[in-house]
Design an enzyme around this catalytic site. Structure first.
Site, PDB file in Angstrom:
ATOM      1  N   HIS B 262       0.839  -1.328   0.131  1.00  0.00           N
ATOM      2  CA  HIS B 262       0.053  -0.048  -0.036  1.00  0.00           C
ATOM      3  C   HIS B 262       0.884   1.239   0.079  1.00  0.00           C
ATOM      4  CE1 HIS B 262      -3.639   2.285   1.190  1.00  0.00           C
ATOM      5  NE2 HIS B 262      -2.854   3.033   1.497  1.00  0.00           N
ATOM      6  N   GLU B 263       1.813   1.372   0.884  1.00  0.00           N
ATOM      7  CA  GLU B 263       2.720   2.509   1.015  1.00  0.00           C
ATOM      8  C   GLU B 263       3.469   2.576  -0.294  1.00  0.00           C
ATOM      9  OE1 GLU B 263       1.661   4.610   3.064  1.00  0.00           O
ATOM     10  OE2 GLU B 263       0.513   3.165   4.599  1.00  0.00           O
ATOM     11  N   HIS B 266       1.779   4.570  -2.739  1.00  0.00           N
ATOM     12  CA  HIS B 266       1.924   6.056  -2.445  1.00  0.00           C
ATOM     13  C   HIS B 266       3.428   6.508  -2.939  1.00  0.00           C
ATOM     14  CE1 HIS B 266      -1.566   7.093  -0.058  1.00  0.00           C
ATOM     15  NE2 HIS B 266      -1.496   6.093   0.549  1.00  0.00           N
ATOM     16  N   GLU B 292      -4.364   8.398  -2.886  1.00  0.00           N
ATOM     17  CA  GLU B 292      -5.129   7.108  -2.222  1.00  0.00           C
ATOM     18  C   GLU B 292      -5.284   6.195  -3.532  1.00  0.00           C
ATOM     19  OE1 GLU B 292      -5.502   5.177   0.906  1.00  0.00           O
ATOM     20  OE2 GLU B 292      -5.084   7.098   1.065  1.00  0.00           O
TER      21      GLU B 292
END
Lengths: 496, 496
Positions: B262-263, B266, B292
């Site tokens: 997930h990170e 980003h 997001e």
């Protein structure tokens, strides 16, 4: 808000920028991925610029005149420090600040390649430019503060330090050290050199544990600081967050251990500064001589002492377990080997001052215009020969070894040797003031020593001058006597 | 220097302060010793204050009027961004900024204790104060930018995002998701739940290696970023130095792995922004919805797909070796479990939007004055019951679970769900544009997907609006259709 309150608010903001610069610099050397280097340099330059802008803000000049600190001596000292910092900052025109910063960046890069190739000619033009601009800066600050150019430079690293103080002290060293060194070398020549404490390799995890154990033992507050790894050990970070580093060698545990102890000495100073003034100029460490005195007191006076080895050897034996025998005598002997070498940062405490005296003489001559950059290598090698009796074979091992001059740090070198002298004088005074100090160290109890340093040095921060702190703590002005006596006692068993 | 150049210099300085804030915040959550907490908070507040002072410097108002960006669309967009940031900053009077900052600090501390005790009454007064001040701020910005108060808040996190855009999209979700969820839950009820990929415990060192291997595989540039550990995973850092974190659980490898992915999503966005504009407003990521969308695209669309499991399972088998069997099917099933739960951050992709829709409705009502803080728990629980069919047993698991409102982050929640919708719509478009995309992912080759995202999203930075980027990339305005189709396909095997 009164003018004094406005100034305190301004300098509190500056201290937040100091913290940011300290933490971003630590991060650069410990954490940063390689690709961020250029951007980080630009970020740091911007933060420095903002700090300079806050310090030299137009309204400050009037506020510094109007401000009334009242009777509180700390507030009065705080205002004096503000005035000193402001005067130094406004003395240098913006275009000179920029030119110097650019010249130093260029010279630093050139130096890295020149040192590797041992090619002084490659560095010469860049170094000449840095020298010319540094001299211009020194003259500007000197005129504003009524100081000679070289004193203006000294004062930037060590407020109140003057050439007139240093020169006679270094003269005593230059006279006494060469014969002392010969005597010590002759004596060590005849001694057994066999045997090391423990057996290599020394597992890195155990070395780290040793460092952490010792740091905590001597009083490092781990709630307000960290130990990490970097290419060159240093002490940095921010207020309430003092960060030290060391580097590990699996084949030798001493560099990491002594590095950690040295930096812990710096850290204890920072951690002992008075909390009430932590964000103001008067609350900062007094200067580089006292800072260096604290690291050298812990490393040279304490850690390399026989008493400390008595405490440390069994602890190391227990920690390293399978790594052979750890004898007090072997450990102490390993930590007190003397050798006339070329590299300053590798020098022992006996030969170290000679490296500094040489640089002090040469940089004064260059700032004063009596020595040209092109003549530096020859002059450097001649002075090293006089003081250490060795022939520098190439400039990589001579005048190209240090980053200080290319980086614009002229007037910085003396504090290293002055720190060693101060450490010896403070430790001698602590021994008189605290009964059984050495016996306590022999059991690993450094609390009495730290308590004395906290009161006599750390707690005073920048409320008075370096020389006043030394005199109040030791009962006499800074000199070379305690250091020379220490060397004679430790290395020649001569008791005055 | 032209007015435009002066502004660019000013915003470049601001970007250095942004870097400092980013790195000092990262350090606080990853490195900082506990005793430095208070000082760090004060340092960060000072840096924020300096940033605000630079942005609102008196000369900027005139420069922003005079500046001529010429014909270059990026420079024109840059000036527009500068004007937007400046207008927002000057709209809020200094005393309100300070009052809000203080109220949020107080509410955050109160919230930590209130959540633990599940005691909403304890938080209520502090939250009422934050709401009143946030509303005042929203009105002030709204008046300056000709926006409704709630739109003014949305615009702060997601420039250009409006309530009028969000409400109909969320209405589609609110209508379609509850029955879909029931269908999926019924279907998963009948499926085998036995079996995990591998066998616990999963050694932390191997979990970390898995994360690093996967990060590198999907395109994270380790020369310009780091992976570390923190209590809550995040992506932060600075320009050319993107830092992500995750957290490890020895008994379950999935949270750390999915957190890292997930990170990384980003981080890839940050690393894909155009270098030429990196220090200017136009060079920044467009807003929280697109941000997001990039993390959810990697985590939800890619990592939890069957194709990715096909590639990942054998790799995990090889890496973990002794830790049992790693089957594609088991791994994929573990990553696609659906369950109606109370905690937003633990929700799966099917139930997640319901948590957001509830908060969106409630925060609009509170900002609009139709819902009083004292009535929040009841309203919160009722909306959760409607959307998820579950009864919140205590406020700790209800309206006290999130830090956003106490922290003054009103108008932030929608971007989480909008990001999920955007991710689905982008991934669908990528699948149309890049032949064999899924097959490539099945072999662990994410380069084609990343290439498409780089061009369609990352490289555009803030040069145009979020909605324009989405429409250009996908051929239509943002809607819920792609997301709903994705859910039907993945969880019900329904192909539109």
């Amino acid at each position: 808000m009164t003018p004094m309150e406005k100034l305190e608010r301004c300098f509190a903001r500056i201290s937040a920028l100091n913290d940011a610069v300290g933490l971003l610099s630590w991060d650069r050397d410990v954490m940063m991925p390689a690709g961020a280097g250029e951007r980080r340099a630009s970020d740091l330059a911007t933060l420095e610029g903002l700090r300079h802008a806050l310090l030299t803000a137009e309204e400050n000049a009037a506020l510094l005149v109007e401000a009334d600190p009242g009777d509180d001596p700390w507030r009065r000292a705080n205002l004096a420090e503000m005035r000193r910092q402001h005067a130094r900052a406004v003395a240098v025109p913006g275009r000179l600040v920029e030119a110097l910063s650019e010249a130093c960046s260029k010279a630093e890069m050139t130096w890295r390649a020149a040192r590797q190739a041992s090619d002084f000619a490659a560095l010469r033009p860049a170094l000449e430019e840095v020298l010319a601009l540094t001299r211009e800066q020194a003259v500007a600050i000197g005129e504003a503060l009524d100081l000679s150019p070289y004193d203006a430079l000294l004062d930037g690293f060590d407020p109140g330090m003057r050439e007139a103080t240093i020169t006679p002290i270094f003269a005593v060293l230059a006279q006494n050290l060469p014969p002392l060194m010969q005597k010590i070398l002759a004596r060590q020549e005849g001694q057994s050199k066999s045997g090391h404490a423990g057996i290599a390799p020394y597992p890195l995890a155990l070395q780290e544990k040793l460092g952490r154990t010792m740091m905590a033992r001597v009083g490092f507050d781990t709630q307000c600081g960290r130990l990490d790894v970097s290419a060159h050990p240093f002490c940095g970070g921010a207020i309430r967050d003092v960060r030290i580093t060391t580097r590990y060698d699996e084949m030798d545990f001493l560099p990491a251990f002594l590095g950690a102890m040295h930096e812990t000495g710096h850290a204890l100073y920072e951690q002992g500064l008075p909390k009430a003034w932590e964000a103001q100029p008067v609350g900062a460490a007094r200067g580089m001589t006292l800072h260096e005195s604290q690291s050298l007191l812990l490393e040279m006076q304490v850690t390399r002492s026989e008493a400390f080895a008595k405490f440390a050897a069994p602890l190391m034996q227990k920690l390293f377990g399978d790594n052979g025998d750890w004898k007090t005598e072997t450990l102490h002997r390993q930590m007190t080997q003397v050798k006339a070498g070329f590299i300053r940062v590798d020098a022992d405490e006996v030969t170290y001052p000679a490296h500094i005296i040489a640089r002090y003489d040469l940089e004064r001559a260059m700032i004063g215009g009596q020595l040209a950059v092109r003549d530096l290598p020859e002059a450097f090698n001649a002075r090293i020969k006089e003081l250490l009796g060795i022939d520098v074979p190439e400039d990589r091992l001579g005048c190209l070894q240090d980053i200080h001059w290319p980086l614009g740090l002229w007037g910085y070198f003396p504090c290293y040797a002055l720190g060693a002298l101060t450490a010896a004088q403070l430790y001698e005074a602590a021994g008189r003031a605290v009964p059984g100090l050495e016996a306590e160290i022999g059991t690993g109890n450094l609390a009495p020593l730290l308590g004395w340093l906290r009161e006599k040095v750390h707690a005073r921060a920048s409320s008075v001058s370096t020389m006043r702190i030394i005199e109040d703590a030791t009962g006499r002005p800074l000199g070379a006597e305690a250091y020379l006596a220490h060397i004679r006692r430790r290395y020649l068993d001569e008791v005055a």
